[in-house]
Each structure stands twice: as C-alpha cells, then as structure tokens.
Scaffold this active site. Structure first.
Site, short mmCIF file in Angstrom:
data_model
loop_
_atom_site.label_atom_id
_atom_site.label_comp_id
_atom_site.label_asym_id
_atom_site.label_seq_id
_atom_site.Cartn_x
_atom_site.Cartn_y
_atom_site.Cartn_z
N HIS A 233 -8.99 -6.74 -1.58
CA HIS A 233 -7.54 -7.02 -1.47
C HIS A 233 -7.19 -8.34 -2.19
O HIS A 233 -6.71 -9.29 -1.57
CB HIS A 233 -7.12 -7.07 0.01
N ARG B 228 -1.57 0.15 -0.98
CA ARG B 228 -2.12 0.11 0.37
C ARG B 228 -3.14 1.23 0.53
O ARG B 228 -2.91 2.36 0.04
CB ARG B 228 -1.00 0.32 1.41
N GLU C 41 -9.36 -2.78 6.70
CA GLU C 41 -9.86 -3.91 5.90
C GLU C 41 -10.48 -4.95 6.82
O GLU C 41 -9.83 -5.33 7.80
CB GLU C 41 -8.71 -4.50 5.08
N1 LIG Z 1 -2.98 -5.53 -3.52
C1 LIG Z 1 -2.18 -6.53 -3.32
O1 LIG Z 1 -2.60 -7.63 -3.07
C2 LIG Z 1 -0.71 -6.31 -3.42
C3 LIG Z 1 0.13 -7.30 -3.93
C4 LIG Z 1 1.49 -7.06 -3.99
C5 LIG Z 1 2.00 -5.87 -3.55
N2 LIG Z 1 1.17 -4.96 -3.00
C6 LIG Z 1 1.65 -3.67 -2.54
O2 LIG Z 1 2.16 -2.97 -3.65
C7 LIG Z 1 3.20 -2.11 -3.23
C8 LIG Z 1 4.41 -2.30 -4.12
O3 LIG Z 1 4.90 -3.60 -4.03
P1 LIG Z 1 6.28 -3.97 -4.77
O4 LIG Z 1 6.45 -5.43 -4.65
O5 LIG Z 1 6.32 -3.34 -6.09
O6 LIG Z 1 7.31 -3.24 -3.81
P2 LIG Z 1 8.71 -2.64 -4.22
O7 LIG Z 1 9.43 -2.42 -2.96
O8 LIG Z 1 9.34 -3.46 -5.27
O9 LIG Z 1 8.34 -1.23 -4.86
C9 LIG Z 1 7.92 -0.12 -4.12
C10 LIG Z 1 8.49 1.11 -4.78
O10 LIG Z 1 7.95 2.25 -4.14
C11 LIG Z 1 8.94 3.23 -4.15
N3 LIG Z 1 8.66 4.30 -3.22
C12 LIG Z 1 8.97 4.38 -1.89
N4 LIG Z 1 8.58 5.57 -1.41
C13 LIG Z 1 8.02 6.24 -2.43
C14 LIG Z 1 7.44 7.52 -2.55
N5 LIG Z 1 7.35 8.34 -1.50
N6 LIG Z 1 6.96 7.89 -3.76
C15 LIG Z 1 7.03 7.06 -4.81
N7 LIG Z 1 7.60 5.85 -4.77
C16 LIG Z 1 8.06 5.44 -3.59
C17 LIG Z 1 10.20 2.46 -3.84
O11 LIG Z 1 11.35 3.18 -4.23
C18 LIG Z 1 10.01 1.21 -4.65
O12 LIG Z 1 10.62 1.33 -5.91
C19 LIG Z 1 3.42 -2.42 -1.76
O13 LIG Z 1 2.67 -1.51 -0.99
C20 LIG Z 1 2.82 -3.78 -1.60
O14 LIG Z 1 2.44 -4.03 -0.29
C21 LIG Z 1 -0.19 -5.14 -2.95
O1 LIG Z 2 1.67 -6.89 0.16
C1 LIG Z 2 1.26 -7.88 -0.40
O2 LIG Z 2 1.98 -8.85 -0.70
C2 LIG Z 2 -0.15 -7.93 -0.83
O3 LIG Z 2 -0.88 -6.89 -0.30
C3 LIG Z 2 -0.81 -9.24 -0.62
O4 LIG Z 2 -1.40 -9.33 0.64
P1 LIG Z 2 -2.12 -10.69 1.03
O5 LIG Z 2 -1.05 -11.69 1.27
O6 LIG Z 2 -2.88 -10.41 2.26
O7 LIG Z 2 -2.98 -11.07 -0.12
#
Ligand SMILES: NC(=O)c1ccc[n+]([C@@H]2O[C@H](COP(=O)([O-])OP(=O)(O)OC[C@H]3O[C@@H](n4cnc5c(N)ncnc54)[C@H](O)[C@@H]3O)[C@@H](O)[C@H]2O)c1
Ligand SMILES: O=C(O)[C@H](O)COP(=O)(O)O
Length: 598
Positions: A334, A286, A315
């Site tokens: 994104h 994020r 965004e």
């Molecule tokens: N760019 C995209 O399109 C996209 C897609 C999927 C996920 N994401 C983002 O990626 C991130 C991770 O997703 P995920 O599915 O792995 O989630 P998840 O919940 O499986 O993993 C997140 C991890 O972060 C850890 N965490 C929490 N606080 C923390 C801190 N202060 N320092 C370090 N680690 C910490 C948690 O313990 C957890 O293990 C989320 O922010 C999600 O929104 C973005």
């Molecule tokens: O947190 C998520 O799952 C990702 O950031 C994906 O976001 P989106 O659904 O807007 O692509």
C-alpha cells in the site's frame, strides 16, 4: 434543553469547559459562523465548572502524519501522536479527544464513535479512501468526516504506472532472481506497452492521471466510469466505454474506483471469464474491488497473465497468501500515496480541514455534510440563528412537547429557488425542534438523519416574492401540524401551530404567532400572553415583573382589533418565578399565558 449538550460541557474536556453559563457551541452550530462560537445558554441552569487553564482541543493522530501537518495541528490543539493502537486502546483514548486523524490503517468503527461519548467532533482521513471509516455511524453521532482528496493523486498515479511498467518487464521477479545469484535472461522476457489497450476502471482523479501518463507511453487508453463526464475523457483522448467492453478489449486493466457496496468484488469469476486471455491487471485502488480467490484461479488458468497489486482485502495480507506468493504477482505494501511530497501535502490538507472544522468552519473536504460556499454562509448567518430560534419557539408551544411528526417550513424570498440553498436553515430548524424535547445533539451533519430516525417529516416550500432579491430571505415560517398547543392562540386559522420570523437589522425577530402579528427580537426568554385589549395591561404586567426584579427587554402587542383579543409578547432578561407567572395569569383580562426559553 438537551441533556447531551449539558453533559458535553461537563466532561473533562478542555475545549468544552463551561464558563459560568457559556459553552462552546457544538461544531455544527458554528459551521461557517465563527463569530458565534460562544453563546449564552439562557435555557440551562448556569453551571460553574472548574475552568481549565488550557482551553485547547485534543487531536489524536493515530497514524504517521507529515511533520508540517502535525506542526499545524500543534498551533491550535494538544496533539497526541499514538501509533499502532489496538482497537480497544483507540476506543479508550477516544473519549478524551475532539478530533482523530487516521490513514488507511485504522478502522474507525461504530464502536469508536460510541466510545467517544459525543466528544469526537471530527475525523480527518489523511488520504482519499474513507472505506475504513464507518460513515453512517459518524453521521449518526454528528461527527464530521473530512479527507485529503487531492494531495496524493499524482503519487498514486505514478505508483500505478510504476507497477504497470515493472509488471510488463518482470522487474521485481528479475531483481529477486539476480539477488539470488541467477542470470535468467530468457525467463524474464516481458511485453511491450506501446500500442496495447489499457482499460482504466474509475476515471476520477487518479484514473485520469494514469490515463494521461499511459497515453504518453503510446498506449491506447479506454475508460469505464458511470459517473465521469465524457468531455473530460475526450479532452485527454480517452474513450468512455461500458464495463463489459472495457474488460473484454483490454490488454491491461488499471483499477481506480473507490471501494463501495457497488464496487466490492467487481472483478470476480464471472468478470474474469469475460476478459481477454493473458490480460494484466494493476490495482492501486482498494483490495476489496477484486475477489482475491477468483484472481488466484484466473492467474492459475492463465486468463490473467500477471497482476501488480498495491492493495489487499486484508492489510497486511496473510504471510502464506496464495495471491501474494504467486509468481506472476508483483506486490507492494500500500505504497500508492507514500512519497515524501504526497505525505507532506496530505498532512497539510487534512490538518487544515480538521483545524477549520474544530473552529466551526465548514470544511471544503467534508465527506458527510453539505458543503456550503463561504459567501453563502456569510449571507445566511442571521437566518441560521432565526431558523434555530423559530424551531425552538415552535416546539415549546406544543402541548406535552412531544408528538411532533409533521413540520412544514416555508421560505419567502425574491431569490430564484435554485439561488437559495436551504439545507443549513433546515438543519438549524431541525436542531431547534428536536433539542428542547430530547437528549439528542443535533448538528448539520446529523440533522436529516436524526429527524428521520424520530419519524419527523419536514417538508419545505418556497414562496417566490416579487421585487429585487437583495436579502436571501424575506421570512421563514414554521408550522407544526396535528398537535395541540399549550398556547391556543399559536394555532393558525388552518389548524397548525404557526410561527413566523424575519431578520431585521441583522437580528432575528418573531413576527407572527398563530394569526397574531407581533414584533419581538428573538433573544432571551419570552412570555406570550393573550388578553382582551384594554388600557393599562402593559403597565400591570410590567409592574408584576418588576416586583420580582425581572427586567423587561421589549414588549409588543398584536391584536385583531382595538378592544378585542390581543397577544402580548414580553421579552425578559431573567427567568420569572412560577408565582410571578401565576400572578400575571390571574389578571382578569388575561386569557392564557406561556413562558418560552430560547
Ligand atoms: N494505493 C494508494 O495508496 C492510493 C492512493 C490514492 C488513492 N487510492 C484509491 O484510489 C481510488 C481512486 O482515488 P481517486 O482520488 O481517483 O478518487 P476519485 O473519487 O477522484 O475517483 C474515483 C472514480 O471512481 C468512479 N467510480 C465509482 N463507482 C464506479 C464504478 N462502479 N465503476 C467505475 N468507476 C466508478 C467515480 O465516478 C470516480 O470518478 C480510491 O479507491 C482511493 O482510495 C489509493
Ligand atoms: O486512499 C488513499 O488515500 C490511499 O489509499 C492512501 O492510503 P494511506 O494514507 O494509508 O497511504
């Protein structure tokens, strides 16, 4: 009964259409108890509402969702796919919707929940991050939030690796240069990944997949995550280290934590200063986890050699964003979750969760409600009903109805304490205690919040019984302290209003009122009557009720000793008139009387 509940049934909602005195139960009441989806509300005047021919709920899909998911929703509901709504348009539409599905581009703010007028029951986030949903407001409004936490993990990890490799070899910049007619081979000399240290911050689903892939590229991978189990990291050959150690020793940093108050601007002036000069940063988590102004400064100072960013604080970012336009920044809009496969998977995952929740099933991906396993729910089902009824019964015994502040729930069971999950039961007792004396709608999502907000202190106690734990519970007792009762016999020897119930043959029974043992099935309405135990009382009361055509479903007498005081519990199918109740009260042996609706 709760005004909110009544008004829900009168809204122009197809799903909430009232069928002459029956109404669809609010979501939480039906959690996991689908067979209880409709229940006769004897405690409310019967309402006759024009029946909609179309009893489907309405789901608003506010951002593009994979076709398979939309089709799944359509089998169950009216689906309104309206994209690019302004916040005002969303607030206007939401009052006609039972569920809302969004991705990361829609802010589901407090105003959205307030504008829904109580109709919105589920918000589905087609993805992982729920930082665009006001969870506190959702919980306060009793709205369940579900997400799709697994289907885009691989896509996000692959995008992280794509950015890592593209950044290291200047792919985006070199591509733009070639397209501009240039051939700048010496300008775009990159750096190698093999043997370099990658610090993964946030070792969850995406972080660990990135780590696994980076190891395949020959990188030395370390991770920081205060909540990740060390053995999971060890299993893929990753060492968990402190935050300072991770950022100080990394050649590359990849961010994978959620955006929370604790992670907001985790990378800032102070932390950039601790990094190795020339570090390269990837962010597919994020935008808000980086202080973007600080990153621009760190890039200008050469502390950060390059950054590859998929996410931004705002965004889309401003067209003149210094960060996006920085020559050492690679930016994507994104796209982490944007693969065909991930979007179909996410759409199905969220659609199933939303439909399940609307049907009253407890969602496995609930974000703001306890997840209770299916087999536990099946076992607890009759106790769920008992709990709500005991709460309703107890609170109606309080003189004046309000002023309830201290409630003690006792569960007697032969099950070991950690083998009995009482969250659902506590929520239903809370619902029973609050709804008859307020206009608040209480469900599993908002029960604890609502109790706290009303200053209602609920404590729980377990009594461990001997014997084999065949059923989860032997009895449930609800005590309300520091109140007066409109039925003095409901006050126990220790001074609280006390009611106790058991499940018999799958049916909730009231088994104790104050110190009097009774045994009445908890259904319909009940007249409690204390009298001097003497022959002919049952007949007298029965014939007065019969005069008014009130049908008696059961009677039970609990007494201290023969010819001493007794409490008679009379179940009635119809509501007795005030005159009939007065007549019963005037029988010389009757000392007090109360009529309670369940
Ligand atoms: N760019 C995209 O399109 C996209 C897609 C999927 C996920 N994401 C983002 O990626 C991130 C991770 O997703 P995920 O599915 O792995 O989630 P998840 O919940 O499986 O993993 C997140 C991890 O972060 C850890 N965490 C929490 N606080 C923390 C801190 N202060 N320092 C370090 N680690 C910490 C948690 O313990 C957890 O293990 C989320 O922010 C999600 O929104 C973005
Ligand atoms: O947190 C998520 O799952 C990702 O950031 C994906 O976001 P989106 O659904 O807007 O692509």
């Amino acid at each position: 009964m709760a005004a909110a509940a009544s008004s829900t049934s009168l809204k122009p909602s197809a799903s909430a259409a009232t069928i002459s005195g029956f109404r669809r139960l609010p979501l939480s009441t039906t959690f996991g108890v689908t067979t209880l989806s409709f229940r006769h509300r004897r405690d409310q005047p019967r309402r006759f509402v024009v029946l909609s021919m179309d009893a489907k709920p309405t789901i608003l899909v506010a951002e593009k969702l994979g076709e398979a998911g939309v089709n799944l929703l359509k089998e169950f509901a009216n689906v309104d796919c309206s994209y690019n709504l302004s916040p005002e348009e969303l607030c206007t539409k939401i009052s006609l919707c039972d569920a809302l599905i969004v991705r990361s581009g829609t802010k589901v703010s407090r105003e959205v929940f307030e504008s829904s007028g109580g109709r919105l029951k589920v918000v589905g986030r087609a993805g992982v991050g729920i930082d665009n949903v006001d969870l506190a407001a959702a919980t306060e409004h009793g709205c369940l939030v579900v997400n799709a936490p697994t289907a885009n993990t691989v896509a996000a990890a692959e995008h992280g690796i794509a950015l890592l490799t593209a950044m290291a070899r200047n792919v985006a910049q070199a591509d733009a240069s070639v397209k501009a007619g240039k051939w700048e081979r010496s300008k775009y000399v990159g750096v190698s990944l093999v043997g370099k240290t990658l610090a993964v911050l946030g070792f969850g689903k995406v972080g660990s997949e990135v780590a696994r892939r980076a190891k395949g590229l020959g990188m030395h991978v370390i991770a920081h995550d205060p909540y990740a189990p060390a053995d999971r990291a060890r299993a893929i050959g990753v060492e968990l280290v402190s935050f300072d150690e991770a950022i100080a020793s990394a050649d590359f940093i990849s961010l994978h934590m959620p955006l929370t108050a604790a992670t907001s601007k985790m990378l800032n002036d102070e932390t950039f200063a601790k990094m190795k000069k020339g570090v390269r940063i990837v962010n597919v988590a994020r935008g808000g986890v980086i202080d973007e102004e600080a990153l621009v400064k760190a890039l200008d100072a050469g502390i950060v050699a390059q950054a590859a960013l998929d996410v931004f604080t705002v965004e889309p970012p401003a067209k003149d964003s210094k960060l996006v336009l920085h020559e050492n920044v690679t930016a994507t809009p994104h796209l982490g979750a944007s693969t065909m496969e991930a979007q179909e998977g996410v759409a199905i995952e969220v659609a199933e969760a939303v439909v399940g929740a609307l049907k009253g099933e407890l969602a496995a991906t609930a974000v703001n409600a306890p997840m209770v396993p299916a087999q536990v729910l099946t076992e607890l089902k009759p106790y769920v009903s008992l709990s709500e009824k005991l709460g309703r019964f107890a609170v109606q015994l309080v003189a004046g109805g309000s002023g309830v502040k201290t409630v003690k729930i006792t569960y007697a069971s032969a099950r070991a304490p950690d083998d009995l999950d009482t969250r659902l039961l506590r929520a239903m007792i809370t619902k029973g205690l609050i709804e008859p004396i307020s206009s608040v709608f209480v469900n599993l999502v908002n029960a604890d919040f609502t109790a706290k907000q009303r200053g209602l202190r609920i404590t729980e106690e377990r009594i461990l019984l001997d014997g084999s734990p065949e059923s989860p519970l032997e009895l449930i007792q609800v005590q309300i302290a520091n109140v007066e009762s409109k039925f003095a016999s409901a006050i126990s020897d220790s001074g609280e209003i006390k009611v106790e119930g058991r499940v018999k043959d799958g049916v909730p029974h009231l088994t104790k009122v104050g110190s009097f043992e009774v045994d009445v099935s908890l259904e319909g309405s009940i007249i409690l009557c204390r009298q001097v135990d003497q022959p002919g009382m049952i007949g007298k009361v029965g014939s007065i009720l019969a005069e008014d055509n009130v049908n008696v479903s059961f009677m039970s007498v609990g007494r201290i000793a023969p010819r001493k005081q007794a409490v008679m519990a009379i179940g009635v199918d119809e509501e007795p008139s005030k005159q009939v109740l007065k007549k019963i009260g005037e029988i010389p042996a009757v000392e007090e009387l109360v009529y309670l609706k369940l």
